[in-house]
Design a protein around this motif. Structure first.
Motif, PDB file in Angstrom:
ATOM      1  N   ARG A 160      82.072  12.118  54.812  1.00 28.19           N
ATOM      2  CA  ARG A 160      81.076  13.178  54.663  1.00 28.19           C
ATOM      3  C   ARG A 160      81.671  14.379  53.930  1.00 28.19           C
ATOM      4  O   ARG A 160      81.611  15.498  54.375  1.00 28.19           O
ATOM      5  N   ASN A 161      82.303  14.055  52.822  1.00 28.65           N
ATOM      6  CA  ASN A 161      82.923  15.090  52.005  1.00 28.65           C
ATOM      7  C   ASN A 161      82.553  14.752  50.571  1.00 28.65           C
ATOM      8  O   ASN A 161      82.670  13.602  50.154  1.00 28.65           O
ATOM      9  N   LYS A 162      82.064  15.750  49.826  1.00 24.31           N
ATOM     10  CA  LYS A 162      81.524  15.381  48.510  1.00 24.31           C
ATOM     11  C   LYS A 162      82.606  14.877  47.561  1.00 24.31           C
ATOM     12  O   LYS A 162      82.350  13.997  46.757  1.00 24.31           O
ATOM     13  N   TYR A 163      83.823  15.382  47.707  1.00 27.87           N
ATOM     14  CA  TYR A 163      84.886  14.883  46.829  1.00 27.87           C
ATOM     15  C   TYR A 163      85.221  13.434  47.158  1.00 27.87           C
ATOM     16  O   TYR A 163      85.434  12.614  46.266  1.00 27.87           O
ATOM     17  N   SER A 164      85.250  13.144  48.455  1.00 26.03           N
ATOM     18  CA  SER A 164      85.512  11.761  48.849  1.00 26.03           C
ATOM     19  C   SER A 164      84.464  10.836  48.275  1.00 26.03           C
ATOM     20  O   SER A 164      84.777   9.780  47.722  1.00 26.03           O
ATOM     21  N   LEU A 165      83.197  11.251  48.397  1.00 23.44           N
ATOM     22  CA  LEU A 165      82.113  10.383  47.947  1.00 23.44           C
ATOM     23  C   LEU A 165      82.181  10.190  46.438  1.00 23.44           C
ATOM     24  O   LEU A 165      82.071   9.055  45.950  1.00 23.44           O
ATOM     25  N   ARG A 170      83.641   6.688  41.861  1.00 19.87           N
ATOM     26  CA  ARG A 170      84.478   6.480  40.688  1.00 19.87           C
ATOM     27  C   ARG A 170      85.334   5.229  40.876  1.00 19.87           C
ATOM     28  O   ARG A 170      85.425   4.380  39.986  1.00 19.87           O
ATOM     29  N   ALA A 171      85.909   5.112  42.074  1.00 24.34           N
ATOM     30  CA  ALA A 171      86.743   3.944  42.349  1.00 24.34           C
ATOM     31  C   ALA A 171      85.921   2.668  42.245  1.00 24.34           C
ATOM     32  O   ALA A 171      86.373   1.670  41.682  1.00 24.34           O
ATOM     33  N   LEU A 172      84.685   2.725  42.761  1.00 29.50           N
ATOM     34  CA  LEU A 172      83.868   1.514  42.736  1.00 29.50           C
ATOM     35  C   LEU A 172      83.493   1.154  41.313  1.00 29.50           C
ATOM     36  O   LEU A 172      83.526  -0.030  40.941  1.00 29.50           O
ATOM     37  N   GLU A 247      92.403   8.254  42.666  1.00 34.22           N
ATOM     38  CA  GLU A 247      93.158   9.197  43.472  1.00 34.22           C
ATOM     39  C   GLU A 247      94.127   9.995  42.604  1.00 34.22           C
ATOM     40  O   GLU A 247      95.247  10.258  42.991  1.00 34.22           O
ATOM     41  N   ALA A 248      93.639  10.339  41.418  1.00 32.30           N
ATOM     42  CA  ALA A 248      94.474  11.115  40.510  1.00 32.30           C
ATOM     43  C   ALA A 248      94.905  12.396  41.213  1.00 32.30           C
ATOM     44  O   ALA A 248      94.107  13.292  41.432  1.00 32.30           O
ATOM     45  N   GLU A 249      96.179  12.463  41.576  1.00 30.23           N
ATOM     46  CA  GLU A 249      96.638  13.562  42.421  1.00 30.23           C
ATOM     47  C   GLU A 249      96.417  14.903  41.759  1.00 30.23           C
ATOM     48  O   GLU A 249      96.146  15.898  42.423  1.00 30.23           O
ATOM     49  N   SER A 250      96.535  14.949  40.433  1.00 28.22           N
ATOM     50  CA  SER A 250      96.476  16.243  39.773  1.00 28.22           C
ATOM     51  C   SER A 250      95.048  16.653  39.445  1.00 28.22           C
ATOM     52  O   SER A 250      94.811  17.782  39.062  1.00 28.22           O
ATOM     53  N   GLU A 251      94.077  15.737  39.590  1.00 30.64           N
ATOM     54  CA  GLU A 251      92.696  16.079  39.241  1.00 30.64           C
ATOM     55  C   GLU A 251      91.822  16.160  40.484  1.00 30.64           C
ATOM     56  O   GLU A 251      91.185  17.172  40.754  1.00 30.64           O
ATOM     57  N   LEU A 252      91.799  15.082  41.216  1.00 26.24           N
ATOM     58  CA  LEU A 252      91.073  15.093  42.482  1.00 26.24           C
ATOM     59  C   LEU A 252      92.087  15.377  43.567  1.00 26.24           C
ATOM     60  O   LEU A 252      93.285  15.373  43.326  1.00 26.24           O
ATOM     61  N   ILE A 253      91.613  15.580  44.780  1.00 23.30           N
ATOM     62  CA  ILE A 253      92.565  15.894  45.841  1.00 23.30           C
ATOM     63  C   ILE A 253      93.358  14.644  46.170  1.00 23.30           C
ATOM     64  O   ILE A 253      94.525  14.520  45.875  1.00 23.30           O
ATOM     65  N   THR A 258      90.815  11.705  50.931  1.00 22.66           N
ATOM     66  CA  THR A 258      90.974  13.135  51.201  1.00 22.66           C
ATOM     67  C   THR A 258      90.954  13.454  52.690  1.00 22.66           C
ATOM     68  O   THR A 258      91.775  14.223  53.186  1.00 22.66           O
ATOM     69  N   GLU A 259      90.017  12.857  53.431  1.00 24.17           N
ATOM     70  CA  GLU A 259      89.836  13.227  54.829  1.00 24.17           C
ATOM     71  C   GLU A 259      90.658  12.352  55.776  1.00 24.17           C
ATOM     72  O   GLU A 259      90.403  12.341  56.969  1.00 24.17           O
ATOM     73  N   TYR A 260      91.586  11.610  55.242  1.00 22.63           N
ATOM     74  CA  TYR A 260      92.384  10.753  56.104  1.00 22.63           C
ATOM     75  C   TYR A 260      93.780  11.332  56.277  1.00 22.63           C
ATOM     76  O   TYR A 260      94.328  11.930  55.353  1.00 22.63           O
ATOM     77  N   SER A 261      94.315  11.152  57.470  1.00 20.87           N
ATOM     78  CA  SER A 261      95.651  11.683  57.714  1.00 20.87           C
ATOM     79  C   SER A 261      96.392  10.718  58.628  1.00 20.87           C
ATOM     80  O   SER A 261      95.798   9.814  59.212  1.00 20.87           O
TER      81      SER A 261
END
Lengths: 402, 103, 169
Positions: A160-165, A170-172, A247-253, A258-261
Motif C-alpha cells: 500500500r505504497n505508491k512507489y512499491s506499486l 514496472r517489474a511486471l 529496484e534501481a537503487e539510485s532512481e527508485l527507493i 520498499t516496505e520490507y525489512s
C-alpha cells in the motif's frame, strides 16, 4: 568406491535405515533437504563472491572483516560474511506498514522463495542425480517460474505504497516482455532434441568430435544464438544489472521491496538469487551440455562436479556483467525485447527446425548446413541491430574537451 | 458414488459458482472472471471423461482442453481490452452503464 | 486417491466462491489464481501432466497478470476499491438461476448410467504422443488456434490502444 554414484549409494544407505512404509517419503524428504542445503550454501557464497568480485572490479577490497566468533585472529578473508548477514537479518525489527494488506504483505516473500525453489526439482545435476524425472520438465520449470510474478505483484500491492506499486508494475512489464524471448530461445532446443525432458536434453549433448570438441548445443549456430538470447533474457528475468530497473537503487527507493525489512527483505533477496541459479542451471542443461565433460579424457571427474563448475561459471559471468554494464532506461529495455530479441528468437526457431530436418546432410552438405544455419543467425542480427541503432549518434559531452 | 461422478459434480459446482459471479456481480472484470471459471469447469469435465472414458489412449480430451485453454486466453485478452476501452470512454466498469446501444 | 480429489475440490470451490463474493477486486483475482492452481492440481491428479503445467503457465502466469493489470488500470479513486454488490434482486436472481442449473445437472449426473470403473489405472499420455496428435490429425485445428491467437492479439491491441498520438517529451 565410485565417485559417480556415491551420492546415490549414500542416499540408498540412509533410506535403507527406515522401515519400508516410510521409505518413499524419506527418499523425497532427503532429496529436498540436500537441494535446500546445497543451494542455500551456494546462495550464501554467491553473495560473498558477488561482493568480493564487484569490489575488485571497482578497485576495492570488499568485505574482509568477519571472522569466527571465538577465534578472532582467523579472518578467513571475510568468508563468514553471509552468516553474519543472516544473523543481522534475523534479529532486525520486522516493520509492517499500518495501511498494508497484512495477508498479502506476509505471503509475498514466502511465496516468492517457495516458487523460485520449485525449478530446481527438474534440473539434472549429474548423470544419475535428478530429483524428479518429468516428461514435461521444461514446461514445469517455466510454469513454476511464472508464479513469482504474482508474488512480486502481491508485494507491490500489499505494501500500500505508491512507489512499491509503480515499481511492481514496472517489474511486471519487464518480466512479461522478457518471458517471451526466454521461452522462444528454449524452443529450438526442444525441436532439435525432440523432447521436453531435461534429462534427455542433457543426454543428447553427449559425445565428442576427435575426443575434444563436445557436441554441446552452444557450439552450433542456432544454439549459440539461442544461448545469447537466453543469457540476456535471464539477466532481465532475474532483475540483474543492466536490467535492474525494478529496484534501481539510485532512481527508485528499492522498488517493490520498499516496505520490507529484516528477514522478509532477505527472503526476497534469496529468491532473486535462487531464480538466477535455477535459470543458470537450466542454461547449463540446455546449451552447455549439462553434466557432460568438455573433453573425453576429463570424464573421470564426476558429472555433478562438472555441472556445478559450469553453474559457477555462469554466475561469475553474471557478476562480471553487473560490474561492467550500465543500467538501461525502461524504453530501451522494452525496445530491446520486442524489436530485437523476439524477432531474432522467432527466426532462430526456423533455424532450429532447419537443423532438425537436415540431420542426414553429410560430407560437403554438412558444410552447407552450417553455412545456411549461420546465415540465418547473422544476417538478421546485423539488420535488426542496424535498425535498432538508427537515428542514434554517438553522445556528445557538452563540457568535456573533445 | 464413483470418482467420475465426483469429478462431474465438482465441475458442475464450479460452473454454478462462475454463473453466480457472472450474473450477480456488476463489475465487468468479475463477470469476465466468472465466464473464465465456467470455461474451466467445462475443461474439468473433458479431463474427467478422458480419465474414466473407454479410450484414454486417444487423448481427445487432453487435446480439447489444450485448445480450450488457448481460446480462453484469447478471450480473456480481448475481453480485458474491451473493459479498458469502455473504461476509457465512460470512466466506469459497471456493466449496466455501458448501455448506449440499447434500443 | 478419492481423499486427494476431495481436498482439491474443496480448495477449488472455496477459492472460487470466495473470489466471487469478495468485495476487493484484487483479492478476487488472487483467489481465482488459487482456484486455477487447484484446477491444475486436479489435472495432475487425473494424470494429464502436460495440461496441468500448461494450465499453470497460462492461467497463473499470463491470464492472472492481465486481469490484475486491468484491475489497476480501471481503478477509481480509493485505493481499496471495494466493489459493492449491485442489488439484492440481482444477487438473489443470480443465485436462483445458478441453483436451478445446479439442480438440473445434479439430477442428470445422478440419473445417468455412468459405469464406475474405479479399478482403471491412471492413463498416461506422453508429451511425444500429444505432439504427434497435435501435428497429425489435429493439425488444422492447431493452425486455426494459431490464427485465432494472432487475431486476438492484434484485436486486443487495436481495441485498447489510445487513439491520439502522445507527445513525446
Amino acid at each position: 568406491m565410485n565417485l559417480e554414484t556415491l551420492p546415490l549409494q549414500l542416499r540408498d544407505a540412509i533410506v535403507g535405515l527406515f522401515p519400508p512404509a516410510l521409505q518413499w517419503s524419506v527418499h523425497h524428504v532427503l532429496s529436498i533437504t540436500v537441494i535446500l542445503t546445497v543451494f542455500g550454501l551456494f546462495f550464501a557464497f554467491t553473495t560473498i563472491a558477488e561482493r568480493k568480485l564487484l569490489a575488485r572490479v571497482q578497485n576495492r577490497l570488499g568485505p574482509n572483516r568477519s571472522g569466527l566468533p571465538w577465534f578472532r585472529q582467523l579472518k578467513l578473508w571475510g568468508l563468514t560474511q553471509p552468516f553474519a548477514d543472516a544473523i543481522k537479518a534475523f534479529t532486525k525489527e520486522d516493520v509492517v506498514p499500518a495501511a498494508a494488506d497484512k495477508v498479502l504483505h506476509f505471503l509475498a516473500p514466502v511465496l516468492i522463495v517457495a516458487f523460485s525453489l520449485l525449478g530446481f526439482a527438474v534440473l539434472p545435476f549429474g548423470r544419475h542425480l535428478i530429483p524428479v524425472e518429468l516428461d514435461a520438465a521444461l514446461l514445469y520449470f517455466f510454469a513454476a517460474g511464472a508464479a513469482t510474478e504474482l508474488a512480486i505483484f502481491m508485494a507491490g500491492w500489499g505494501s500500500r505504497n505508491k512507489y512499491s506499486l509503480l515499481a511492481a508494475m514496472r517489474a511486471l512489464a519487464q518480466l512479461i516482455s522478457y518471458e517471451l524471448p526466454l521461452l522462444l530461445s528454449v524452443v529450438p532446443v526442444v525441436m532439435v532434441c525432440g523432447t521436453l525432458s531435461t534429462k534427455e536434453i542433457a543426454l543428447a549433448q553427449g559425445g565428442w568430435t576427435f575426443g575434444v570438441l563436445p557436441h554441446w548445443h552452444v557450439f552450433t549456430p542456432w544454439g549459440l544464438a539461442a544461448f545469447l538470447i537466453f543469457l540476456v533474457a535471464t539477466l532481465a528475468e532475474s532483475n540483474r544489472s543492466p536490467f535492474d530497473l525494478p529496484e534501481a537503487e539510485s532512481e527508485l527507493i528499492a522498488g517493490h521491496l520498499t516496505e520490507y525489512s529484516g528477514f522478509k527483505y532477505a527472503l526476497f533477496f534469496m529468491a532473486e538469487y535462487f531464480g538466477l541459479t535455477a535459470l543458470s542451471g537450466l542454461g547449463v542443461t540446455l546449451f552447455l551440455g549439462g553434466w557432460q565433460a568438455p573433453c573425453a579424457f576429463l570424464e573421470f571427474i564426476p558429472s555433478y562436479l562438472w555441472f556445478m563448475l559450469k553453474l559457477v561459471g555462469m554466475i561469475v559471468f553474471f557478476i562480471w556483467v553487473r560490474g561492467t554494464l550500465l543500467r538501461l532506461r525502461i524504453d530501451q529495455l522494452t525496445r530491446l525485447s520486442w524489436k530485437f530479441l523476439v524477432p531474432l528468437a522467432l527466426l532462430n526457431l526456423g533455424n532450429g527446425a532447419f537443423w532438425a530436418l537436415t540431420t542426414d546432410w553429410t560430407g560437403p552438405l554438412a558444410l552447407a548446413r552450417w553455412a545456411i544455419s549461420a546465415a540465418i543467425v547473422i544476417v538478421p542480427f546485423v539488420l535488426l541491430g542496424r535498425q535498432l541503432t538508427t537515428g542514434q549518434t554517438t553522445r556528445t559531452y557538452r563540457y568535456a574537451p573533445s | 458414488m464413483s470418482p467420475l461422478q465426483l469429478c462431474l459434480i465438482l465441475s458442475s459446482l464450479l460452473f454454478c459458482v462462475g454463473l453466480v459471479g457472472a450474473l450477480a456481480r456488476s463489475n465487468t472484470i468479475l463477470v469476465l472472471l466468472g465466464i473464465e471459471l465456467m470455461l474451466n469447469a467445462a475443461n474439468l469435465n473433458f479431463i474427467a471423461f478422458w480419465r474414466y472414458g473407454p479410450h484414454p489412449a486417444a487423448g481427445t480430451g487432453v487435446i480439447f482442453v489444450l485448445f480450450t485453454i488457448a481460446v480462453a486466453a484469447a478471450e480473456a485478452a480481448v475481453g480485458i481490452a474491451l473493459v479498458i476501452a469502455v473504461h476509457r470512454h465512460r470512466k466506469s466498469v459497471r456493466l449496466q452503464e455501458a448501455a448506449s446501444l440499447k434500443g | 486417491m478419492i481423499l486427494a480429489l476431495i481436498i482439491i475440490a474443496l480448495v477449488i470451490l472455496g477459492a472460487s466462491a470466495a473470489a466471487m463474493l469478495s468485495r476487493n477486486l484484487i483479492h478476487s483475482a488472487l483467489l481465482l489464481v488459487v482456484a486455477w492452481a487447484g484446477i491444475a492440481a486436479f489435472y495432475l491428479w487425473a494424470g494429464a501432466e502436460f495440461v496441468a503445467f500448461a494450465q499453470a503457465l497460462i492461467y497463473v502466469g499470463a491470464v492472472s497478470m492481465i486481469v490484475l493489470f486491468a484491475v489497476l488500470l480501471t481503478r477509481q479513486g480509493a485505493t481499496a476499491a471495494p466493489v459493492e454488490f449491485d442489488s439484492w434482486r440481482r444477487a438473489v436472481l443470480g443465485l436462483m438461476v445458478a441453483g436451478g442449473v445446479m439442480g438440473v445437472m445434479f439430477g442428470a449426473i445422478m440419473g445417468s448410467p455412468l459405469d464406475g470403473r474405479i479399478a482403471s489405472p491412471t492413463p498416461t499420455i506422453t508429451v511425444k504422443q500429444l505432439g504427434l496428435l497435435l501435428m497429425g490429425p489435429y493439425a488444422p485445428a492447431l493452425l486455426i488456434v494459431g490464427v485465432l491467437l494472432t487475431v486476438a492479439l492484434l484485436g486486443a491491441i487495436v481495441i485498447a490502444a489510445v487513439d491520439k498520438s502522445e507527445e513525446t517529451p
